[in-house]
Design an enzyme around this catalytic site. Structure first.
Site, short mmCIF file in Angstrom:
data_model
loop_
_atom_site.label_atom_id
_atom_site.label_comp_id
_atom_site.label_asym_id
_atom_site.label_seq_id
_atom_site.Cartn_x
_atom_site.Cartn_y
_atom_site.Cartn_z
N PHE A 1 -5.49 3.54 -3.58
CA PHE A 1 -6.77 2.99 -3.82
C PHE A 1 -7.54 3.48 -4.77
O PHE A 1 -8.16 2.63 -5.60
CB PHE A 1 -7.46 3.02 -2.38
CG PHE A 1 -7.02 2.21 -1.48
CD1 PHE A 1 -7.20 0.91 -1.32
CD2 PHE A 1 -6.21 2.92 -0.36
CE1 PHE A 1 -6.59 0.05 -0.43
CE2 PHE A 1 -5.80 2.11 0.62
CZ PHE A 1 -5.98 0.65 0.85
N GLU B 1 -4.01 3.34 16.82
CA GLU B 1 -3.27 2.34 16.46
C GLU B 1 -1.96 2.38 16.69
O GLU B 1 -1.40 1.24 17.14
CB GLU B 1 -3.61 2.03 15.12
CG GLU B 1 -5.10 1.50 14.65
CD GLU B 1 -5.65 1.42 13.11
OE1 GLU B 1 -6.59 0.85 12.95
OE2 GLU B 1 -4.86 1.82 12.38
C1 LIG Z 1 -1.72 5.80 8.06
C2 LIG Z 1 -2.96 5.84 7.42
C3 LIG Z 1 -3.81 4.73 8.03
C4 LIG Z 1 -5.27 4.82 7.28
N1 LIG Z 1 -6.20 3.85 7.81
C5 LIG Z 1 -7.01 3.76 7.12
C6 LIG Z 1 -7.96 2.57 7.67
O1 LIG Z 1 -7.86 1.71 8.38
N2 LIG Z 1 -9.27 2.47 6.66
C7 LIG Z 1 -9.49 3.45 5.81
O2 LIG Z 1 -10.53 3.09 5.40
N3 LIG Z 1 -8.78 4.17 5.49
C8 LIG Z 1 -7.49 4.52 5.89
N4 LIG Z 1 -6.70 5.59 5.65
C9 LIG Z 1 -7.20 6.39 4.67
C10 LIG Z 1 -7.11 5.60 3.31
O3 LIG Z 1 -5.89 5.11 3.17
C11 LIG Z 1 -7.15 6.83 2.20
O4 LIG Z 1 -8.60 7.27 2.24
C12 LIG Z 1 -6.97 6.32 0.89
O5 LIG Z 1 -5.45 5.60 0.78
C13 LIG Z 1 -7.21 7.44 -0.28
O6 LIG Z 1 -6.84 6.68 -1.50
P1 LIG Z 1 -6.41 7.64 -2.78
O7 LIG Z 1 -6.11 6.72 -3.97
O8 LIG Z 1 -7.16 8.77 -2.84
O9 LIG Z 1 -5.03 8.12 -2.42
P2 LIG Z 1 -3.79 7.55 -1.80
O10 LIG Z 1 -4.01 6.00 -1.48
O11 LIG Z 1 -2.93 8.45 -0.90
O12 LIG Z 1 -3.14 7.42 -3.35
C14 LIG Z 1 -2.37 8.60 -3.89
C15 LIG Z 1 -1.51 8.09 -5.02
O13 LIG Z 1 -1.09 9.33 -5.68
C16 LIG Z 1 0.29 9.33 -5.94
N5 LIG Z 1 0.92 10.95 -6.01
C17 LIG Z 1 0.39 11.87 -5.21
N6 LIG Z 1 0.92 13.07 -5.68
C18 LIG Z 1 1.44 12.84 -6.99
C19 LIG Z 1 1.91 13.42 -7.88
N7 LIG Z 1 2.15 14.89 -7.88
N8 LIG Z 1 2.58 12.91 -9.24
C20 LIG Z 1 2.62 11.52 -8.90
N9 LIG Z 1 1.80 10.81 -8.26
C21 LIG Z 1 1.47 11.52 -7.14
C22 LIG Z 1 0.86 8.87 -4.42
O14 LIG Z 1 2.41 8.25 -4.60
C23 LIG Z 1 -0.09 7.84 -4.26
O15 LIG Z 1 0.42 6.44 -4.71
C24 LIG Z 1 -5.42 5.51 6.28
C25 LIG Z 1 -4.61 6.54 5.85
C26 LIG Z 1 -3.37 6.52 6.31
C27 LIG Z 1 -2.25 7.70 5.98
#
Ligand SMILES: Cc1cc2nc3c(=O)[nH]c(=O)nc-3n(C[C@H](O)[C@H](O)[C@H](O)COP(=O)(O)OP(=O)(O)OC[C@H]3O[C@@H](n4cnc5c(N)ncnc54)[C@H](O)[C@@H]3O)c2cc1C
Length: 421
Positions: free
Chosen positions: A11, A167
């Site tokens: 995200f 959930e």
């Molecule tokens: C099962 C589940 C249900 C959830 N439900 C909710 C909800 O209902 N409502 C809500 O608000 N939040 C929810 N969340 C939390 C929400 O999804 C996260 O807060 C959000 O995805 C964080 O976004 P981000 O971009 O920081 O990380 P992420 O979405 O985790 O993205 C990180 C990205 O980095 C990539 N990456 C990681 N390490 C490396 C590396 N070393 N090299 C290259 N790429 C890498 C990964 O592949 C991934 O695509 C949920 C989370 C989970 C796991």
């Protein structure tokens, strides 16, 4: 043009890249997967409500109309701060002028013996497919040898009663009652148990007492055994051990108990806080490195009152956009501004026509209105029209027919670079 490198197409990273589309910078978005995962709906993939492709979107496809954004599929191994270069597993370092770290978080097992080997996490698309395979395989096994039900073959224990645990529990009882009971006529599906284990004395810790109570009562009325105040001591292949010494015979422990910053955070030599999250300045840049930003679950971003922002999708979206805007400001020679999260509320669904939602301005919903709000919001946030349409059709089908389409059990492909995380 200045080169911006963004790590992670979740995200936060995705929204940073979108915000920079068309700006006077060259953007490279790097992720180990070639797709964005919509994590809030992973539990529906795990419980055969949606197809894996419904909750994933090809990263390259998102930027067809953005000539200044390119995608590179690679595993990030570190950062050479002196050379301002990102170290990748499979190609030469990627040099940058500005960096956005958005690698997210991962499951943590808190060092509980056996949990990392025996429990099934639910964090990635691969986890969700593995869990679906496992659940369906347990029913197939029970169909062949019903005696194994005595040994916990159809006992599904979920550890952690936050939104994900609640959930999954709600969706599993529905899957068993509405669908698998019809599929497996020779199995007494009423003997299948869903046990939700939580060490606190309530479910949904971040919600108000009223919402917590509503969620617990609804889960129990639907057949989930809610075990509050229960601390897991060990996970073994055929049982879960509690600190009271009690054992729950089970071959399925689903881990929904905690998250920790991505291990990449530990490799970067940066200051870290609770859960390994990286310390950031109010504008989300790294202390002493104004050209590098950390966003989403990886960042220890704080409110003006000093409270850590929660690891939620809206925080990730807004912080990713904020970092991108700061880079634009820096490129234009303007000063940066602090990040302020606009609270979008919290929600958790319990099952058919049931959810709890706590929205801004003190609006609290439960039951059908909360469920409708949950459905609408998730559709809006999903990436891609095709995914939205597919999810909508699947939800309508499941709702009207009491059926679930994607309960296909296929052997996991052997580990390969194409099957990572
Ligand atoms: C099962 C589940 C249900 C959830 N439900 C909710 C909800 O209902 N409502 C809500 O608000 N939040 C929810 N969340 C939390 C929400 O999804 C996260 O807060 C959000 O995805 C964080 O976004 P981000 O971009 O920081 O990380 P992420 O979405 O985790 O993205 C990180 C990205 O980095 C990539 N990456 C990681 N390490 C490396 C590396 N070393 N090299 C290259 N790429 C890498 C990964 O592949 C991934 O695509 C949920 C989370 C989970 C796991």
């Amino acid at each position: 043009m200045p080169r911006v490198v963004i790590v992670g197409c979740g995200f936060a990273g995705l929204n940073a890249a979108r915000e920079l589309a068309g700006a006077a910078v060259d953007v490279t978005l790097v992720d180990r997967n070639n797709f964005h995962t919509f994590q809030p709906l992973l539990y529906q993939v795990a419980t055969a409500g949606l197809n894996p492709a419904d909750v994933a979107h090809a990263a390259r496809g998102i930027f067809h109309d953005a000539p200044n954004v390119v995608f590179r599929r690679a595993e990030v191994r570190g950062v050479d701060w002196d050379a301002r270069a990102l170290l990748l597993d499979s190609s030469s370092p990627l040099v940058f002028d500005y960096l956005v770290l958005a690698a997210g978080a991962t499951t943590t097992f808190f060092g509980i013996p056996g949990a990392d080997q025996c429990a099934l996490p639910l964090y990635t698309l691969r986890d969700a497919v593995r869990l679906r395979n496992h659940v369906l395989a347990q029913f197939e096994r029970a169909d062949l040898v019903p005696e194994i039900i005595e040994d916990g073959a159809l006992t599904f224990v979920i550890v952690g009663a936050g939104p994900t645990g609640v959930e999954v529990a709600g969706a599993l009882v529905e899957l068993f009652e509405m669908v698998l009971a019809k599929d497996f006529r020779e199995v007494d599906v009423r003997r299948a148990r869903v046990v939700l284990v939580e060490m606190a004395d309530h479910v949904l810790g971040t919600f108000s007492p009223k919402s917590r109570d509503h969620a617990r009562r609804t889960l129990e009325s639907r057949g989930v055994e809610v075990r509050l105040g229960s601390v897991v001591k060990a996970v073994e292949p055929n049982r879960l051990v509690l600190d009271t010494g009690e054992h729950i015979p089970t071959q399925t422990v689903i881990w929904a108990a905690g998250v920790r910053a991505n291990p990449l955070a530990d490799l970067l030599g940066l200051a870290q806080e609770r859960g390994g999250r990286i310390t950031v300045e109010p504008g989300l840049s790294l202390p002493g490195r104004t050209f590098a930003f950390v966003v989403g679950d990886l960042a220890a971003a704080r409110s003006p009152k000093g409270e850590l922002y929660p690891q939620l999708a809206p925080v990730a979206i807004q912080s990713g956009r904020h970092a991108a805007r700061q880079i634009r400001r820096l490129v234009e020679g303007r000063p940066t501004t602090p990040f302020r999260y606009k609270d979008k509320g919290i929600m958790a669904t319990i099952g058919r026509r049931s959810a709890v939602a706590e929205l801004p301005l003190g609006v609290k919903l439960s039951g059908t209105p909360a469920w409708m709000a949950w459905l609408g919001l998730h559709l809006v946030y999903l990436i891609g029209f095709r995914n939205r349409l597919s999810v909508l059709v699947n939800w309508a089908w499941n709702y009207l027919t009491y059926d679930r389409g994607p309960r296909v059990l296929f052997d996991e492909p052997p580990d390969s670079p194409g099957a990572r995380g």
